[in-house]
Scaffold this motif. Structure first.
Motif, short mmCIF file in Angstrom:
data_model
loop_
_atom_site.label_atom_id
_atom_site.label_comp_id
_atom_site.label_asym_id
_atom_site.label_seq_id
_atom_site.Cartn_x
_atom_site.Cartn_y
_atom_site.Cartn_z
N CYS A 94 16.09 -0.03 38.19
CA CYS A 94 15.72 -1.39 38.64
C CYS A 94 15.77 -1.81 39.48
CB CYS A 94 15.68 -2.51 37.13
SG CYS A 94 15.34 -1.55 35.01
N GLU A 98 20.63 -1.69 40.94
CA GLU A 98 20.30 -1.00 39.49
C GLU A 98 20.91 0.57 40.14
OE1 GLU A 98 20.39 1.75 35.97
OE2 GLU A 98 18.62 0.35 36.74
N ARG A 240 11.45 -4.97 40.61
CA ARG A 240 12.48 -4.59 40.66
C ARG A 240 12.36 -3.42 40.35
NH1 ARG A 240 14.52 -5.83 43.19
NH2 ARG A 240 16.86 -6.05 42.44
N THR A 262 20.12 -0.03 31.38
CA THR A 262 18.93 -1.47 31.68
C THR A 262 17.55 -0.15 30.88
OG1 THR A 262 17.75 0.22 33.69
CG2 THR A 262 19.03 -1.76 33.57
N ALA A 265 12.86 1.12 33.60
CA ALA A 265 11.95 0.56 34.67
C ALA A 265 10.93 -0.09 33.72
CB ALA A 265 11.61 0.94 35.93
#
Length: 394
Positions: A94, A98, A240, A262, A265
């Motif tokens: 992301c 990150e 992102r 996360t 993506a």
């Protein structure tokens, strides 16, 4: 209540993002946070419109959709000459923020040491601290922002496990020469250290400077970890989308850290962005020419105003020297400038480990009208700053 984390107590919120809030408060031209005010390539947004109806809308594979990784690998090989296995040597993240954090958590243990060139993008210090490591800062000396090889080697002698290299550099616009890159590479090999590269501005380089990929240098394929993103190259900072490229052993660790940070993506954005990754060389030539034009508009304007600045070799930032106004607190000066001059910048002290308070950073990733308006407003800076009374930045 028990005390909070000591790691997070040692740094502030992002000064860059804070200055955007200041710009919004006073209606200033925002030349602080580095995002463009022009649209992404139409081919990408047209594809996104179709993806909105067609999908995908659910989780992609944790380390990135296959067609996206394939496209990243192909593009990277085309420009760097280094062939990458998209199955074992890429993780999609992301954003590059990150990517850097996942990398640091994958290679750093508490108590390790990390070399950071100063000036530096503010996240590097925070990432190092959050990883439990100790940063060792090596100065880049203006106006050319060269480094002293002996000082750099001394940092490695102290036991540095990794070096973070932003090339082209934010905030100073330095593009490292082949000789400098080889010096870094030789020291990394000599002291068995990693080099973590931030290459988000790889395609924004001003002639005659050239971007050199650390991973392409002899002996650096296995010890270089590339952090990059699509944000700057395709003007999609809000999407992102970033990635890490490294050897399979490192990537296997990054995959695990990324998964728990996360999960993955955004699937529809990856699908749309593949179009951009498949652009031909002409797109990147036009991109470089576009930024060279914006640099000429803004930096040329600064020159006509008689303001002192360091000439960027790459990226889209310029450091302006405001010492002639007696600035002792550059944070308060930038807040004053946003309010009374109507242009927002980032105080240089947020980028330097050294005691530097005479520089402010502007970015010029803006349309001509925006840049010309900023120059028009900055034309009043000298008079307003010199005549300012009872200010708290002197």
């Amino acid at each position: 209540m028990k005390e909070l984390s000591n790691r997070s107590a040692n740094f502030t919120d992002s000064v860059i993002r804070r200055m955007t809030r200041v710009a919004n408060k006073y209606g200033a031209v925002n030349l602080s946070q580095g995002f463009p005010d022009f649209d992404p390539p139409k081919a990408i947004t047209d594809r996104l419109a179709r993806v909105a109806g067609e999908g995908p809308h659910q989780y992609a594979l944790t380390w990135g959709a296959k067609n996206f990784r394939d496209a990243v690998a192909k593009k990277y090989e085309h420009f760097s000459g280094v062939k990458i296995d998209p199955e074992t040597e890429i993780v999609v993240t992301c954003g590059s923020t990150e990517a850097m954090m996942a990398t640091m958590l994958s290679i750093i243990n508490p108590g390790d040491k990390v070399v950071i060139f100063s000036p530096f993008y503010e996240n590097y210090g925070a990432d190092t601290i959050l990883s439990g490591a100790e940063p060792i800062y090596v100065p880049l000396v203006p106006p050319e922002f060269h480094f002293d090889k002996e000082k750099l080697e001394d940092a490695f002698r102290q036991g540095a496990k990794a070096l973070i290299l932003c090339n082209p550099s934010n905030p100073c616009g330095k593009v490292f020469t082949m000789e400098e890159m080889q010096t870094i590479a030789e020291l990394a090999k000599k002291y068995d250290a990693y080099v973590v590269t931030d290459e988000v501005y790889e395609h924004i380089v001003y002639a005659p400077n050239k971007h050199i990929y650390m991973q392409s240098l002899e002996g650096m394929r296995e010890r270089t970890i590339v952090c990059n993103s699509l944000s700057k190259t395709y003007s999609i900072t809000g999407w992102r989308l970033g990635y890490v490229i490294a050897n399979p052993q490192i990537i296997d660790r990054v995959k695990k850290v990324h998964d728990f940070l996360t999960v993955g993506a955004a699937a529809p954005l990856m699908e749309a962005a593949v179009v951009g990754l498949e652009f031909g060389d002409g797109y990147y030539d036009e991109l470089a020419a576009h930024y060279a034009h914006m640099k000429e508009v803004f930096v040329g304007g600064l020159k006509k105003l008689g303001l002192k600045y360091t000439d960027p070799q790459g990226a889209y930032y310029v450091l302006v020297d405001v010492s002639e106004f007696g600035v002792k607190d550059d944070v308060k000066f930038c807040e004053w400038m946003a309010q009374f001059v109507g242009v927002a910048a980032v105080p240089g002290s947020s980028f330097f480990r050294e005691d530097v308070h005479n520089l402010v950073r502007f970015h010029f990733a803006k349309q001509d009208d925006t840049l010309n308006e900023a120059i028009k407003r900055l034309a009043t800076l000298k008079e307003k700053a010199i005549n300012a009374k009872n200010v708290d930045w002197r």
